[in-house]
Every structure is written in structure tokens, then in C-alpha cells.
Design an enzyme around this catalytic site. Sequence first.
Site, mmCIF file in Angstrom:
data_model
loop_
_atom_site.group_PDB
_atom_site.id
_atom_site.type_symbol
_atom_site.label_atom_id
_atom_site.label_comp_id
_atom_site.label_asym_id
_atom_site.label_seq_id
_atom_site.Cartn_x
_atom_site.Cartn_y
_atom_site.Cartn_z
ATOM 1 N N SER A 142 0.584 -1.348 -0.164
ATOM 2 C CA SER A 142 -0.027 0.442 -0.463
ATOM 3 C C SER A 142 0.688 1.209 -0.113
ATOM 4 C CB SER A 142 -1.037 0.307 1.308
ATOM 5 O OG SER A 142 -1.635 1.475 1.502
ATOM 6 N N TYR A 167 -2.488 -0.619 9.871
ATOM 7 C CA TYR A 167 -2.993 -0.952 7.975
ATOM 8 C C TYR A 167 -1.266 -0.627 7.653
ATOM 9 C CZ TYR A 167 -4.382 -1.439 3.686
ATOM 10 O OH TYR A 167 -4.460 -1.295 2.217
#
Length: 349
Positions: A142, A167
Site C-alpha cells: 500500500s 494498517y
Amino acid sequence: MKILVTGTAGFIGYHLAKRLLEEGHEVVGIDNINDYYDVNLKYGRLRELGIEERDVSAGKRVKSRRYDGHAFYLMDLADTPAIERLFKEEKFDAVCNLAAQAGVRYSLENPMAYIRSNVTGFANILEGCRNHEVENLCYASSSSVYGLNKSMPFRVSDSVDHPVSLYAATKKGNELMAHTYSHLYGIRTTGLRFFTVYGPWGRPDMAPMLFADAILNDRPINVFNYGKMQRDFTYIDDIVEGVVKVIENPAKANEDFDFMHPDPASSPAPYRVYNIGNGKPVKLMDFILTLEKHLGKKAQMNMMPMQPGDVEATWADTSALERDVGYSPSTDLDRGIEKFIEWYRSYYL
């Protein structure tokens, strides 16, 4: 090839599975279909792949009614015995791991969901590859790994040691875990740092869907950091094109690796990390204007401060992916939003 795609009820996983099937590959999909967002949308994607909700039950192999080369399992990535059985029975040539607990803000509320799915689940994928001689693995990382870095555009040679959400930390963890397995076992691993992806069948917790729904239903949209945000919005077809190229060109060792000045995006092991985005950051207010244009309606806006775990801007340097596999995004924002709104109206209205 016979390819395992995890997260095929998800946004990117669905589009990737469809593309691979249309190219003649055999695709086995798995997803746990959790309720992080509307499960009806997830089953809607599966239906497009020929998987009917009434046929699905835990651990059952479901054959597609539309594609001869497709099968689906309702399965949790963190279920170690189930993933081990899957690898043993199906015997994959390649794996693309897109399943994850997504969302930056939700990681503040439910951190253990991210450890279970993104850490334990990814370890199960790596072990499946190791134990069953799968040497071609790509996986979703990501853009959030760049964290506090404000040097633009983000380059894969940059440090990613300062994540600002759990995350993001789990995604950096995936990259480190993948390198270890590349080094120890020779598995060819490629991590793809996705930048903001949008398009048909997108996630309802992401800005395009949230904004479109609110605008059409006369509700105000929440505009964080008072609109002073930029995102490298990337259309789904461009993302999928890049992922397919990576699957077809698995990672190679960097024969010129400098041990005194190590490149974090490559290795003497068959390991690579790439940015995959549009390479053209868009101001959030310009994105909203484009949505308004294609919806034919003005947005009401709540101007709000920055949210914890969020970043002000993202901008991908994709030159490494362009050089190594010929990645070349071609969908501009206006055309991408137009196609997204066409789908949105056909599905929801």
C-alpha cells in the site's frame, strides 16, 4: 497458469480474476466475505464471476456458472489448516494475494483484525508457497507505508520506517516477510504499493462511492484537511493491467545489489517492491468537481480537520514498474470518473 487470487469478492481481486479468466488462465478465488462493508456488493462481484451466493458455504469448492476455469472457496486467510489444504489440493503455478483487512481509519477501532488477516493470513500464504513449490507470488502492499514521508513523488528507494497507522505497519510487515521467504526459499515475490484505486465495483468506504452516494442523496460529504489533500487516483483497469504484467514477469534477483548501500526495493534474492499508481496526483477538490460534473449535481461539503492515521498527499513514482514490466497507465481522471458513474447509476439507481 493456474493462479490463486485471494480476495476475489473484493474490488481489485474481482477485476483481476475476471481479466485473468478472459485471458484463458485457470483462477481459484478465495474470500471470507466479512462484513467490513456491504456483503451484497461482494456477492454481486462474485455473481459477475459466475459464483452464486446460494452455492457458497465454508470450505466448499464452488464451480463458476460462467467461466469453465474458475472455482471459488469461502475461506479465511488466517485459517491455517484450510489454507494448507487449499495449496495441497489445488497445486498453483502462481499466487496473487489481494485479501486483507482494508481501511486506515478502521485500524484505529479494530487493530486485531489487521494482525489476523494481514500478518497471520499473509504468513499462511508464504508457508503455502514454500511447502508446495509455488515460486511466483505477488501481493498487495500500500502507498500508506510511506507514512510521515513528505518527499514527493514517493519512490520505492525511500525509507518506509515511519507508518502512521497499523494498517500501514502490517503492509510494511508483508514486504519484510516476503523478503525473508525470497531469501531463504527462493520464492519470487513482488509487492505492489497500490495508490488510491477507483472505478466500477469500488469499495463503498472509499471517497468515490461515499461522495457519489451523498451527492445524489442530498447529504453533505466530509472533506478532510479542509480539502487540502492530494491523491494519486488510479483507474482500476490500469491497476489490473499492471498486476497481470507482474504475474507474467515474476521478480528476479538484483545482480548489481550493493550490500554497502542496499536498495530497499530489490535484493540479491528474487524480490521486488513497486509503486503502482497513476503518477499524477489530483487535488481532492478537483476530484469532487469532476464527480459533480458527471453526476450533474453540486456537492454539499462539511470541511473537517485531518483524521488520525491519514496523510495529506500521495504521489507515485512508477518508473521502476514502467522499466521492468512496461506498465503504462492510460485512463485520465475525467474518463475514469465517467465510467465509474455509469456503473454506479446502473447498479444503485
